[in-house]
Design an enzyme around this catalytic site. Structure first.
Site, mmCIF file in Angstrom:
data_model
loop_
_atom_site.group_PDB
_atom_site.id
_atom_site.type_symbol
_atom_site.label_atom_id
_atom_site.label_comp_id
_atom_site.label_asym_id
_atom_site.label_seq_id
_atom_site.Cartn_x
_atom_site.Cartn_y
_atom_site.Cartn_z
ATOM 1 N N ASP A 125 -7.917 -0.209 -68.703
ATOM 2 C CA ASP A 125 -8.650 -0.764 -68.287
ATOM 3 C C ASP A 125 -7.305 -1.303 -65.959
ATOM 4 O O ASP A 125 -6.751 -0.042 -66.530
ATOM 5 C CB ASP A 125 -8.814 -2.496 -68.146
ATOM 6 C CG ASP A 125 -9.899 -3.722 -67.444
ATOM 7 O OD1 ASP A 125 -9.845 -3.604 -66.893
ATOM 8 O OD2 ASP A 125 -9.404 -4.391 -68.113
ATOM 9 N N ASP A 184 -17.072 -7.196 -64.180
ATOM 10 C CA ASP A 184 -17.897 -7.434 -65.535
ATOM 11 C C ASP A 184 -18.721 -7.927 -65.243
ATOM 12 O O ASP A 184 -19.645 -8.722 -64.215
ATOM 13 C CB ASP A 184 -16.265 -8.627 -65.876
ATOM 14 C CG ASP A 184 -15.417 -8.126 -66.278
ATOM 15 O OD1 ASP A 184 -15.675 -6.704 -66.265
ATOM 16 O OD2 ASP A 184 -14.979 -8.431 -67.290
#
Ligand code: GAL
Length: 401
Positions: A149, A204
């Site tokens: 990430d 997201d």
């Protein structure tokens, strides 16, 4: 001198090309990830249950073979002596290796998560400065997949950071899928094909069909919002390197039609199919969507060509995806709040894809039509297609010669 420089440049280009593990993810990866439904509320018992259900529900056999633990698996600090990452001892009392071995014993593969920054998004220890050490740890644990990430990375160059971790994984010697998750901010499609097997293209996902979910400093995206952001990216995807429009929200709160449309479109995009639902309470409808082999085979088609939007008018979109053996997938997507009639004369449309150099020509060829969701044969392209697509739903077919 010139000759010397040329050799150095050629060597570094070759090295750049050869850096990642090759022959991994030749079709889009499939599996389950903990984040969408559990966030950091994960533990050993839960993961074992998920692995068991992946097997007993037939999901493993349908192709879902990775179990990936997202953020929240670590203790707040690294080991004070070795500097290694430590799994949270309360959540994982028997350690990570025992859990990885359990998941492997069920015929599944195992993935973990970390961040390129100093801390993960949920403030657990990040990898910055520990790339080679963490890669060695993952290899020693038997990890098969790393999601990496991008939180807490102020001042870091994305291409460099992801390249460093890719090289570290390679050096550690255990083939691992490297899942790049920098939310599409640094145009990963331009550099990530040499670095990893998949890269996130957007922020997201959220379990809504076509709106945003505001978190204050940023917004998560409904499935149609993500779909729109895939424009122009299909040329970057192919076997071993995929655009990742984020994990699935099937079974997490949208209607059955919306879940079906979401899943169908991810298959049309040749997207990684990483489910994000609680398998213990999965409804029959959710299970039927996730394990529809006619849809999965379109996603997993070995040509590895991402589909494209052929037309879009009044919230009705028509998407095509070239498949092996000259077959095609076609999906009529109704984004409107009311049902839509479809009238499509195959012979009036010459569908031509310059990327794959393929043509669907119903004047010269007759294609048999199979409905992916009803599993019924629906005639041939000799006749005009007339049908109704319910609101927020799809009609999806496979056309074969
Ligand atoms: C986000 C990422 C999500 C999830 C989350 C964990 O940055 O996009 O998929 O991994 O972090 O904190």
């Amino acid at each position: 001198m010139k000759y010397f420089l040329f050799i150095i440049m050629t060597l570094s280009v070759t090295q750049l090309k050869a850096q990642k593990f090759e022959n991994l993810a030749l079709t889009p990866p499939m599996g389950w990830n903990s984040w969408n439904i559990f966030q950091t509320n994960i533990n050993e018992k839960l993961v074992k249950q998920m692995a068991d259900i992946m097997v007993s529900s037939g999901m493993r056999d349908a192709g879902y073979n990775y179990i990936v633990l997202d953020d929240g698996w670590m203790a707040m600090d690294r080991d004070s002596v070795t500097g290694d990452l430590v799994p949270d001892p309360k959540k994982f009392p028997h350690g990570m290796k025992a859990l990885v071995d359990y998941v492997h014993s069920r015929g599944l593969k195992f993935g973990l998560y970390n961040c390129a920054g100093t801390l993960t998004c949920q403030k657990y220890p990040g990898t910055r400065g520990y790339e080679y050490q963490d890669a060695r740890l993952y290899a020693s644990l038997g990890i098969d997949y790393l999601k990496y990430d991008w939180c807490n990375t102020e001042g870091i160059n994305a291409k460099e950071a992801y390249t460093t971790m890719s090289l570290a994984l390679k050096k550690a010697g255990r083939p691992m899928i490297f899942s790049i998750c920098e939310w599409g901010v640094n145009k990963p499609w331009e550099w990530a094909p040499q670095v990893g097997q998949l890269w996130r293209t957007t922020e997201d996902i959220y379990q809504v069909f076509d709106s945003l979910h505001n978190y204050g400093t940023w917004s998560a995206l409904g499935v149609m919002k993500i779909l729109d952001l895939q424009k122009g990216l299909r040329k970057y995807a192919g076997p071993g390197h995929w655009n990742d429009p984020d994990m699935l929200e099937v079974g997490n709160g949208m209607t059955i039609s919306e879940d079906r449309a979401h899943f169908s479109m991810w298959c049309m995009l040749a997207a990684p199919l990483i489910t994000g639902n609680d398998l213990r309470i999965m409804s029959e409808e959710t299970h039927a969507i996730l394990t529809n082999e006619d849809a999965i085979i379109i996603d997993q088609d070995t040509l590895g060509i991402q589909g494209f939007k052929y037309s879009g008018k009044d919230n009705l979109e028509i998407w095509f995806k070239p498949l092996q053996n000259g077959d095609w997938a076609v999906c009529f997507l109704n984004r409107a709040d009311e049902a839509k009639e479809v009238k499509f004369n195959w012979k009036d449309e010459i569908i031509s894809d310059s990327l794959s150099n393929r043509k669907l020509n119903a004047i010269n060829n007759i294609y048999k039509i199979r409905n992916v969701w009803t599993k019924k044969n629906s005639g041939t392209t000799d006749k005009t297609l007339k049908a109704v697509v319910p609101s927020h739903d799809v009609l999806m077919f496979r056309l074969s010669r």
